[in-house]
Design a protein around this motif. Sequence first.
Motif, mmCIF file in Angstrom:
data_model
loop_
_atom_site.group_PDB
_atom_site.id
_atom_site.type_symbol
_atom_site.label_atom_id
_atom_site.label_comp_id
_atom_site.label_asym_id
_atom_site.label_seq_id
_atom_site.Cartn_x
_atom_site.Cartn_y
_atom_site.Cartn_z
ATOM 1 N N UNK A 1 5.097 -15.451 -5.747
ATOM 2 C CA UNK A 1 3.830 -15.155 -4.913
ATOM 3 C C UNK A 1 2.866 -14.171 -5.887
ATOM 4 N N UNK A 2 1.792 -14.080 -5.470
ATOM 5 C CA UNK A 2 0.937 -13.021 -6.389
ATOM 6 C C UNK A 2 0.924 -11.804 -5.513
ATOM 7 N N UNK A 3 1.674 -10.906 -6.045
ATOM 8 C CA UNK A 3 1.594 -9.553 -5.336
ATOM 9 C C UNK A 3 1.088 -8.289 -5.761
ATOM 10 N N UNK A 4 0.222 -7.549 -5.147
ATOM 11 C CA UNK A 4 -0.387 -6.399 -5.764
ATOM 12 C C UNK A 4 -0.024 -4.976 -5.071
ATOM 13 N N UNK A 5 0.053 -4.143 -6.022
ATOM 14 C CA UNK A 5 0.313 -2.755 -5.283
ATOM 15 C C UNK A 5 -1.071 -1.892 -5.571
ATOM 16 N N UNK A 6 -1.355 -1.264 -4.149
ATOM 17 C CA UNK A 6 -2.628 -0.270 -4.066
ATOM 18 C C UNK A 6 -1.918 1.218 -4.005
ATOM 19 N N UNK A 7 -2.129 1.951 -4.894
ATOM 20 C CA UNK A 7 -1.605 3.261 -4.845
ATOM 21 C C UNK A 7 -2.824 4.220 -4.525
ATOM 22 N N UNK A 8 -3.120 4.607 -3.233
ATOM 23 C CA UNK A 8 -4.143 5.562 -2.766
ATOM 24 C C UNK A 8 -4.139 6.757 -3.108
ATOM 25 N N UNK B 1 -13.751 8.671 -4.623
ATOM 26 C CA UNK B 1 -13.228 7.383 -4.211
ATOM 27 C C UNK B 1 -13.216 7.456 -2.372
ATOM 28 N N UNK B 2 -13.600 6.316 -1.934
ATOM 29 C CA UNK B 2 -13.812 6.120 -0.358
ATOM 30 C C UNK B 2 -12.618 5.024 0.024
ATOM 31 N N UNK B 3 -11.720 5.766 0.864
ATOM 32 C CA UNK B 3 -10.448 4.927 1.219
ATOM 33 C C UNK B 3 -10.904 3.414 2.034
ATOM 34 N N UNK B 4 -11.957 3.829 3.052
ATOM 35 C CA UNK B 4 -12.340 2.472 3.799
ATOM 36 C C UNK B 4 -13.112 1.560 3.122
ATOM 37 N N UNK B 5 -13.861 1.872 2.062
ATOM 38 C CA UNK B 5 -14.453 0.883 1.064
ATOM 39 C C UNK B 5 -13.598 0.435 0.323
ATOM 40 N N UNK B 6 -12.369 0.956 -0.283
ATOM 41 C CA UNK B 6 -11.443 0.253 -1.102
ATOM 42 C C UNK B 6 -10.614 -0.647 -0.135
ATOM 43 N N UNK B 7 -10.399 -0.487 1.014
ATOM 44 C CA UNK B 7 -9.587 -1.384 1.899
ATOM 45 C C UNK B 7 -10.588 -2.576 2.219
ATOM 46 N N UNK B 8 -11.734 -2.375 2.493
ATOM 47 C CA UNK B 8 -12.634 -3.401 2.885
ATOM 48 C C UNK B 8 -12.792 -4.420 1.886
ATOM 49 N N UNK B 9 -12.521 -4.181 0.575
ATOM 50 C CA UNK B 9 -12.684 -5.106 -0.513
ATOM 51 C C UNK B 9 -11.127 -5.864 -0.785
ATOM 52 N N UNK B 10 -10.227 -5.423 0.022
ATOM 53 C CA UNK B 10 -8.695 -6.023 0.077
ATOM 54 C C UNK B 10 -8.803 -7.128 0.691
ATOM 55 N N UNK C 1 0.855 -1.197 -0.144
ATOM 56 C CA UNK C 1 0.148 -0.028 -0.154
ATOM 57 C C UNK C 1 0.845 1.130 0.121
ATOM 58 N N UNK C 2 0.694 2.045 -1.206
ATOM 59 C CA UNK C 2 1.504 3.514 -0.923
ATOM 60 C C UNK C 2 0.154 4.346 -0.653
ATOM 61 N N UNK C 3 0.685 5.206 0.538
ATOM 62 C CA UNK C 3 -0.160 6.094 1.074
ATOM 63 C C UNK C 3 0.184 7.722 0.598
ATOM 64 N N UNK C 4 -0.720 8.599 1.026
ATOM 65 C CA UNK C 4 -0.504 9.822 0.825
ATOM 66 C C UNK C 4 -0.068 10.498 1.967
ATOM 67 N N UNK C 5 0.151 11.922 1.813
ATOM 68 C CA UNK C 5 0.735 12.736 3.016
ATOM 69 C C UNK C 5 -0.411 13.172 3.667
#
Length: 561
Positions: free
Chosen positions: A55-62, A72-81, A9-13
């Motif tokens: 491994x099956x890796x995935x990048x999520x760039x918030x 875009x809703x951060x919580x809804x997105x993370x809920x699906x991961x 997970x890449x997060x914002x400032x």
Amino acid sequence: MPQTDFILLRISDTYDFHKLPFLHVPQNEPRNSHAAGMPFIDLFAVVSRLEKAGYRERVIDLPYRMARSKRFDVESSIKKLEAPVFAIGMNETVQVRDALEVARLIKKYRPESRTIFYGCAAIHFHLGLINYPDVDCVMRGNFDGTSAAQFMQAAVVGRFSKIPGLVWKEKSGRVRQNELSADFASPNLNVTEYYTSVAGQILRYRAFDSAALLKRWLHHPEISIFKTGCAASPLFVSQETSGELPAFRAPEDVYRDIAELCRFSPAPVSIKGDIRMPGENYGERLLSLLQHRPVANQLVLELGDAAPAFFIQEIARASPGFRLNIAPGSHDESVRKMLGHTYSNRDLESTIESALRAKVQSVEILFLIGLPGQTAESVIETTIYCEYLLRRFDGDRRLSLSIAPCSLPCSSPLLESPESYGFKPRFRTFEQRLDALALPGWKDRLEYQTAEMSTEQIAAATYGSLIFLVRLKAKYGQLPYRKSEEIVANYARGIEMSYRLDEIIKNGRTDELASLKPEIDRINDYAAGSHQNLSLPLMMMRPQNLLALGKAMAESNPWRR
């Protein structure tokens, strides 16, 4: 949706920046600057290594997802991961609070998953982070592909004691710290492998996060002379301040990385770190390689000290039309000396003159506000020195002068003992720092002040010097007059907003903050939009770049899974 083993997970400032009002640090007017690219390199190295390990890796760039859609809703997105391991990268102090919030959401919906924090900020704050219930592990060493693969293997059996530099918790809650490894692996870049990973993620998840990151990195490519991904500005790294200098990569490895980047991108390549710092003719060896096997791209080099004319000429031979970044910090030689830099203003001016004679494309000089020993009067004198430089060099457009409030990067060795260098920490506990990061005004989020300047004085000096510098550049023809007045007007709006935020916080009227968000966004957006877009469209790529890109995509064979 295919099963995922590892999510980065890449997060914002600023977490969920569409909803919260945060006034950003005022920026300089348009200049040739590059987006930080080193964290992207580390990320792709991890992804590539995990891919090869099966491994099956995935990048999520918030930040990418939030920028694409205001809905875009951060919580809804993370809920699906869903994945056994979530790795959260953070390289700046301002990301700490947001990283903890993201970890909380992960544990809320995936309590059985493990969270690991990595990056420069994670290294610096590992003792504070590990005490939070939503943080399972913190990497206080270098988080590369090898350590990521080790972590995945250890996560299966729950035994983490063999991973160098890992801070983790036993089932009882007891915190354990593994010994750091003295051997820093620093594999060379392999952009073809990165394309393989990106293509696989696009096909598996129908998501373009990693593709967008790879594109941004190739538009603003950076490589480092340091073995670790945390590279501080040369202003904050010297023998006097560091004691023991960091580990460096071999110049041959640095050259190979430059050549690899130039295969895929025509953009200028930034080299992070002063190539003279390792000593033992390190800089000469690297420049010799570039002279005998030249690359087509421009190079952007950093200098932590003044350079003699012959060295500038060697740079020009290695990279015609090069760019140069120098951060003296202050015009006051005594202030520079407190940070371990003893060169004089005459030496600085001689370096600038040598670079201009060598047909440099740009020389960027960065001054800072809030350094130890620096007063408000000294900042005014710095702006006067800026006018002296413009006058001496006839307003040469290649000379770019910038000024900004000082912020110690998490990778700076000065953070080990900031008081001994004259910095006064404003927060004594980790929790106090987190509380400050939630405040809307940028000066309230500053971590340090000095005996000579408070945060209020730093803020006032920042706005005042920026306004003076912008009008100075208009005077010397570096900036159109109308544009300069637009920038000054936006600074004025920032000053007024700072006062309003101070009053709101002082009187406890935090319910009014939401109504200020549209105005704050306009101030921030103008500053962000004023910077030049250095992205290179497809038509500007050289034929050899297109050929390398096509070959990499063909070799990636994303259908193998």
